[in-house]
Write a protein that holds these residues in place. Structure first.
Motif, PDB file in Angstrom:
ATOM      1  N   VAL A  69     -35.393 -73.628  -6.164  1.00 14.83           N
ATOM      2  CA  VAL A  69     -34.015 -74.049  -6.412  1.00 14.83           C
ATOM      3  C   VAL A  69     -33.083 -72.987  -5.837  1.00 14.83           C
ATOM      4  CG1 VAL A  69     -32.301 -74.673  -8.137  1.00 14.83           C
ATOM      5  CG2 VAL A  69     -34.710 -75.259  -8.508  1.00 14.83           C
ATOM      6  N   ALA A  70     -32.284 -73.379  -4.863  1.00 15.04           N
ATOM      7  CA  ALA A  70     -31.329 -72.467  -4.235  1.00 15.04           C
ATOM      8  C   ALA A  70     -29.918 -72.842  -4.670  1.00 15.04           C
ATOM      9  CB  ALA A  70     -31.444 -72.539  -2.711  1.00 15.04           C
ATOM     10  N   VAL A  71     -29.157 -71.848  -5.104  1.00 17.15           N
ATOM     11  CA  VAL A  71     -27.771 -72.067  -5.512  1.00 17.15           C
ATOM     12  C   VAL A  71     -26.862 -71.663  -4.358  1.00 17.15           C
ATOM     13  CG1 VAL A  71     -25.989 -71.499  -7.192  1.00 17.15           C
ATOM     14  CG2 VAL A  71     -28.387 -71.613  -7.904  1.00 17.15           C
ATOM     15  N   LEU A 124     -19.894 -75.467  -6.075  1.00 17.50           N
ATOM     16  CA  LEU A 124     -21.293 -75.057  -6.140  1.00 17.50           C
ATOM     17  C   LEU A 124     -22.199 -76.266  -5.977  1.00 17.50           C
ATOM     18  CD1 LEU A 124     -21.144 -72.584  -9.147  1.00 17.50           C
ATOM     19  CD2 LEU A 124     -21.710 -71.973  -6.806  1.00 17.50           C
ATOM     20  N   ARG A 125     -23.389 -76.002  -5.482  1.00 13.22           N
ATOM     21  CA  ARG A 125     -24.419 -77.031  -5.430  1.00 13.22           C
ATOM     22  C   ARG A 125     -25.775 -76.349  -5.474  1.00 13.22           C
ATOM     23  NH1 ARG A 125     -24.961 -79.339   0.841  1.00 13.22           N
ATOM     24  NH2 ARG A 125     -25.966 -77.483   1.715  1.00 13.22           N
ATOM     25  N   SER A 126     -26.785 -77.115  -5.868  1.00 10.98           N
ATOM     26  CA  SER A 126     -28.157 -76.617  -5.828  1.00 10.98           C
ATOM     27  C   SER A 126     -28.933 -77.436  -4.807  1.00 10.98           C
ATOM     28  CB  SER A 126     -28.823 -76.725  -7.200  1.00 10.98           C
ATOM     29  OG  SER A 126     -28.933 -78.083  -7.600  1.00 10.98           O
ATOM     30  N   VAL A 133     -33.241 -81.852  -2.311  1.00 15.86           N
ATOM     31  CA  VAL A 133     -32.375 -82.716  -3.118  1.00 15.86           C
ATOM     32  C   VAL A 133     -31.214 -81.862  -3.624  1.00 15.86           C
ATOM     33  CG1 VAL A 133     -32.229 -84.171  -5.160  1.00 15.86           C
ATOM     34  CG2 VAL A 133     -34.320 -84.163  -3.779  1.00 15.86           C
ATOM     35  N   HIS A 134     -29.993 -82.348  -3.420  1.00 21.22           N
ATOM     36  CA  HIS A 134     -28.817 -81.567  -3.785  1.00 21.22           C
ATOM     37  C   HIS A 134     -28.181 -82.095  -5.067  1.00 21.22           C
ATOM     38  CE1 HIS A 134     -29.024 -80.717   0.634  1.00 21.22           C
ATOM     39  NE2 HIS A 134     -28.753 -79.502   0.177  1.00 21.22           N
TER      40      HIS A 134
END
Length: 238
Positions: free
Chosen positions: A93-95, A189-191, A211-212
């Motif tokens: 999971v990338a922020v 922000l998004r992941s 998947v965002h």
């Protein structure tokens, strides 16, 4: 080799046994060494006790002194047992964040998506003593946000509002470390969640496309800025 009866370098024939270890020190140094060892031993016992209470099931001590245990453990001594869970984590999971800022000509401009998680990963890659702040702060803040919001990003009570302010302040602080070309007015922000690649010997097929989860734009206020930056910004707007 000296003859029997000759004095050693310290002035007597028994100097070989007296010159080793703490016993070979003068009395003040012996006291200082003993106190240092006692302090180190006590600190080690306190640390082991705090970590034990942190990983132990909820009990009377943790209910009464849970804040003190958390203060000692987080963030440098956090214990994470997910690796040994029946189903270990299989996702990355990338922020990421992007900002809208006011340029020198007064126009509003937006940055590209900035991968904050990738920056944290680069900061600890190859480090012998990686920082727990780089490992945990952003990750735990995002976990806090996700678990306290529903699928439509609506907060679940006070914890949801607190998690939103927390992750927003972290993102703003990270953006202030770079020159974007003007003051930040809004952030988003998004992941990006992607599956961990299976091992080479596995026949498992996975979806490689991330998947965002995209959050709404947030307007930056003085409460989101460090105290000095908030004061400078207020003076500039006068």
């Amino acid at each position: 080799m000296g003859r029997p009866g000759d004095e050693g370098p310290l002035g007597d024939g028994d100097s070989g046994s007296r010159g080793r270890g703490i016993a070979g020190l003068s009395l003040p140094y012996q006291v200082a060494a003993a106190l240092s060892l006692a302090l180190i031993g006590a600190l080690a016992c306190v640390h082991l006790g705090m970590v034990f209470l942190h990983v132990a099931p909820s009990n009377t001590v943790t209910k009464q002194h849970g804040e003190a245990v958390d203060w000692w453990v987080y963030p440098e001594f956090e214990q994470n047992w997910k690796l040994f869970a029946p189903n270990p984590l299989q996702q990355n999971v990338a922020v990421q964040v992007r900002a809208e800022y006011t340029a020198a000509d007064g126009s509003r401009r937006s940055t590209d998506w900035i991968d904050l998680s990738a920056e944290d990963g680069a900061a600890i890659q190859g480090s012998l003593l990686p920082s727990h702040v780089h490992q945990n702060m952003l990750r735990r803040a995002w976990d806090f946000y996700v678990t306290s919001h529903d699928g439509d990003n609506r907060p679940n009570g006070v914890r949801g509002q607190l998690s939103e302010r927390y992750v927003r302040r972290i993102a703003v602080a990270r953006l202030m470390e770079r020159d974007l070309g003007g003051p930040v007015e809004r952030i988003q922000l998004r992941s990006a969640t992607s599956a961990v690649d299976p091992p080479g010997w596995s026949d498992e097929k996975i979806e490689v496309k991330p998947v965002h989860r995209v959050l709404p734009w947030w307007t930056i206020t003085a409460a989101d800025l460090p105290e000095d930056a908030a004061r400078d910004r207020a003076e500039a707007e006068r």
